[in-house]
Design a protein around this motif. Structure first.
Motif, short mmCIF file in Angstrom:
data_model
loop_
_atom_site.label_atom_id
_atom_site.label_comp_id
_atom_site.label_asym_id
_atom_site.label_seq_id
_atom_site.Cartn_x
_atom_site.Cartn_y
_atom_site.Cartn_z
N LEU A 178 0.82 -1.20 0.00
CA LEU A 178 0.00 0.00 0.00
C LEU A 178 0.86 1.26 0.00
O LEU A 178 0.61 2.20 -0.76
N GLY A 179 1.88 1.26 0.86
CA GLY A 179 2.77 2.42 0.92
C GLY A 179 3.54 2.62 -0.38
O GLY A 179 3.72 3.76 -0.84
N GLU A 180 3.97 1.52 -1.00
CA GLU A 180 4.70 1.62 -2.27
C GLU A 180 3.81 2.18 -3.38
O GLU A 180 4.27 2.95 -4.22
N GLN A 181 2.53 1.79 -3.38
CA GLN A 181 1.62 2.27 -4.42
C GLN A 181 1.39 3.77 -4.31
O GLN A 181 1.29 4.47 -5.32
N VAL A 182 1.30 4.28 -3.09
CA VAL A 182 1.14 5.72 -2.91
C VAL A 182 2.35 6.46 -3.46
O VAL A 182 2.22 7.49 -4.15
N LYS A 183 3.55 5.94 -3.19
CA LYS A 183 4.77 6.57 -3.70
C LYS A 183 4.82 6.52 -5.22
O LYS A 183 5.22 7.47 -5.88
N ARG A 184 4.42 5.37 -5.80
CA ARG A 184 4.41 5.25 -7.26
C ARG A 184 3.42 6.23 -7.88
O ARG A 184 3.68 6.81 -8.94
N ASN A 185 2.28 6.42 -7.23
CA ASN A 185 1.29 7.36 -7.75
C ASN A 185 1.83 8.78 -7.77
O ASN A 185 1.60 9.55 -8.71
N GLU A 186 2.56 9.14 -6.72
CA GLU A 186 3.15 10.48 -6.66
C GLU A 186 4.17 10.69 -7.77
O GLU A 186 4.21 11.74 -8.40
N SER A 187 4.99 9.67 -8.03
CA SER A 187 6.00 9.79 -9.09
C SER A 187 5.37 9.78 -10.47
O SER A 187 5.80 10.49 -11.38
N SER A 188 4.30 8.98 -10.65
CA SER A 188 3.62 8.93 -11.95
C SER A 188 2.87 10.23 -12.23
O SER A 188 2.74 10.65 -13.37
N ASN A 189 2.37 10.89 -11.18
CA ASN A 189 1.70 12.17 -11.36
C ASN A 189 2.67 13.22 -11.86
O ASN A 189 2.32 14.11 -12.63
N ASP A 190 3.93 13.11 -11.42
CA ASP A 190 4.94 14.07 -11.86
C ASP A 190 5.28 13.86 -13.33
O ASP A 190 5.48 14.82 -14.08
N SER A 191 5.38 12.59 -13.77
CA SER A 191 5.76 12.29 -15.15
C SER A 191 4.57 12.22 -16.10
O SER A 191 4.75 12.22 -17.32
N GLN A 192 3.34 12.10 -15.54
CA GLN A 192 2.11 12.01 -16.33
C GLN A 192 2.00 10.70 -17.11
O GLN A 192 1.01 10.47 -17.79
N LEU A 193 3.00 9.84 -17.08
CA LEU A 193 2.98 8.57 -17.79
C LEU A 193 3.29 7.44 -16.83
O LEU A 193 4.21 7.53 -16.02
N GLU A 194 2.51 6.36 -16.92
CA GLU A 194 2.72 5.20 -16.06
C GLU A 194 3.39 4.10 -16.87
O GLU A 194 2.94 3.76 -17.97
N SER A 195 4.47 3.54 -16.34
CA SER A 195 5.16 2.46 -17.04
C SER A 195 4.34 1.18 -16.98
O SER A 195 3.46 1.03 -16.14
N GLU A 196 4.65 0.24 -17.87
CA GLU A 196 3.94 -1.04 -17.89
C GLU A 196 4.18 -1.82 -16.60
O GLU A 196 3.28 -2.47 -16.09
N ASP A 197 5.41 -1.73 -16.07
CA ASP A 197 5.72 -2.43 -14.82
C ASP A 197 4.90 -1.88 -13.66
O ASP A 197 4.40 -2.64 -12.82
N ASP A 198 4.74 -0.56 -13.61
CA ASP A 198 3.95 0.05 -12.55
C ASP A 198 2.49 -0.38 -12.65
O ASP A 198 1.82 -0.63 -11.65
N SER A 199 1.99 -0.48 -13.88
CA SER A 199 0.62 -0.91 -14.09
C SER A 199 0.42 -2.34 -13.61
O SER A 199 -0.60 -2.68 -13.02
N LYS A 200 1.42 -3.20 -13.84
CA LYS A 200 1.31 -4.60 -13.41
C LYS A 200 1.35 -4.72 -11.89
O LYS A 200 0.67 -5.58 -11.32
N THR A 201 2.13 -3.87 -11.23
CA THR A 201 2.22 -3.97 -9.78
C THR A 201 0.91 -3.57 -9.11
O THR A 201 0.66 -3.95 -7.96
N ARG A 202 0.07 -2.80 -9.80
CA ARG A 202 -1.23 -2.39 -9.24
C ARG A 202 -2.30 -3.46 -9.40
O ARG A 202 -3.41 -3.29 -8.92
N LEU A 203 -1.95 -4.55 -10.08
CA LEU A 203 -2.92 -5.63 -10.33
C LEU A 203 -2.76 -6.71 -9.27
O LEU A 203 -1.71 -7.35 -9.16
N LEU A 204 -3.81 -6.93 -8.48
CA LEU A 204 -3.81 -7.97 -7.45
C LEU A 204 -4.72 -9.11 -7.91
O LEU A 204 -5.91 -8.91 -8.14
N TRP A 205 -4.14 -10.31 -8.05
CA TRP A 205 -4.90 -11.48 -8.48
C TRP A 205 -5.67 -12.05 -7.29
O TRP A 205 -5.18 -12.05 -6.16
N SER A 206 -6.86 -12.56 -7.57
CA SER A 206 -7.69 -13.10 -6.50
C SER A 206 -7.27 -14.50 -6.10
O SER A 206 -7.62 -14.97 -5.01
#
Length: 277
Positions: A178-206
């Motif tokens: 959870l803490g890592e995702q908040v930090k990633r969101n802050e960095s992605s907001n600065d760059s306006q672009l989300e990397s594919e790796d960052d997108s994958k880390t936000r996916l939680l499988w059931s």
């Protein structure tokens, strides 16, 4: 080919070993069926996602179809696709808020779930389905139970004529993640672009089979003070909001459940099974 279109998908799979030509024909039939199954008229994908303690108080959400992965991109530079490529395709949905004046339930860190108006809920969540996760100082994770069903809409609102489960499971949502995702969101907001790796880390499988998963957007909430006094070595009490940006469903699993649902309708109503070629 017309004869093969009459077979259910499970019966077609063994026939792919007959010859290369039959293999390619069957894969084309299955691929077309998968694209149709992801957005079949009169049916909806429904998500239930809740902490185990709030199972009976959490509403379900009907999901809006967004699209299905492109097969050519999945197969890459290979000359032909395989069953493995088809199995790797996913369909994407977005859980949507209920419409009208229906009451919704929001979680409160002290008093549990409470009723609120839809307008107030949307104002606080940006319109996305969401829920809060509160971790006291000694807690390292929370849990989310998810169930994804395919339902056929009934004649009356809120009633379903059939329901089959596509996938379900229990996911641990860890404090560190959870803490890592908040930090990633802050960095992605600065760059306006989300990397594919960052997108994958936000996916939680059931579950381990990865039939269904949720792509989450995590925002930091206000620290709450409920619980015992913090001891040395304990972490802080933290609160996060999980916004459900996307529900990901394995398309081949969805197709199999669509055919099962249609089979149930045939048994109950005597209507012929719809075939897609």
């Amino acid at each position: 080919m017309n004869v093969l279109c009459l077979f259910p998908t499970k019966s077609l799979l063994p026939l792919t070993l007959t010859s290369r030509r039959i293999h390619d024909v069957i894969l084309r039939i299955i691929h077309n069926r998968m694209l149709a199954a992801a957005n079949i008229p009169g049916h909806h994908v429904v998500l239930e996602c809740y902490h185990p303690s709030t199972k009976h108080s959490t509403p379900y959400y009907i999901c809006e179809y967004l699209g299905t992965d492109d097969l050519e991109m999945r197969a890459g530079l290979q000359d032909s696709c395989t069953l493995g490529h088809l199995r790797g395709l996913y369909s994407h949905f977005r859980p949507v808020q209920p419409e009208g004046d229906r009451k919704v339930w929001a979680v409160h860190p002290i008093s549990g779930w409470h009723a609120t108006t839809l307008d107030a809920f949307r104002e606080n969540t940006g319109g996305l389905v969401s829920q809060n996760v509160d971790l006291e100082s000694y807690e390292q994770f929370s849990q989310l139970q998810s169930v994804v069903n395919l339902v056929k809409v009934g004649p009356k609102k809120g009633l379903f004529q059939s329901c089959v489960t596509i996938g379900e499971g229990l996911t641990r949502v860890w404090r560190n993640w959870l803490g890592e995702q908040v930090k990633r969101n802050e960095s992605s907001n600065d760059s306006q672009l989300e990397s594919e790796d960052d997108s994958k880390t936000r996916l939680l499988w059931s579950s381990m089979d990865q039939h269904t998963g949720l792509r989450l957007h995590v925002t930091e909430g206000k620290e709450f003070t409920v619980g015992p006094t913090r001891r040395n070595g304990d972490d802080e009490n933290v609160s996060y909001t999980l916004q459900y940006e996307e529900l990901v469903v394995r398309t081949s699993q969805l197709l199999l459940q669509v055919e099962e649902s249609l089979s149930q309708e045939v048994n109950h109503e005597g209507k012929p099974m719809m075939t897609v070629s």
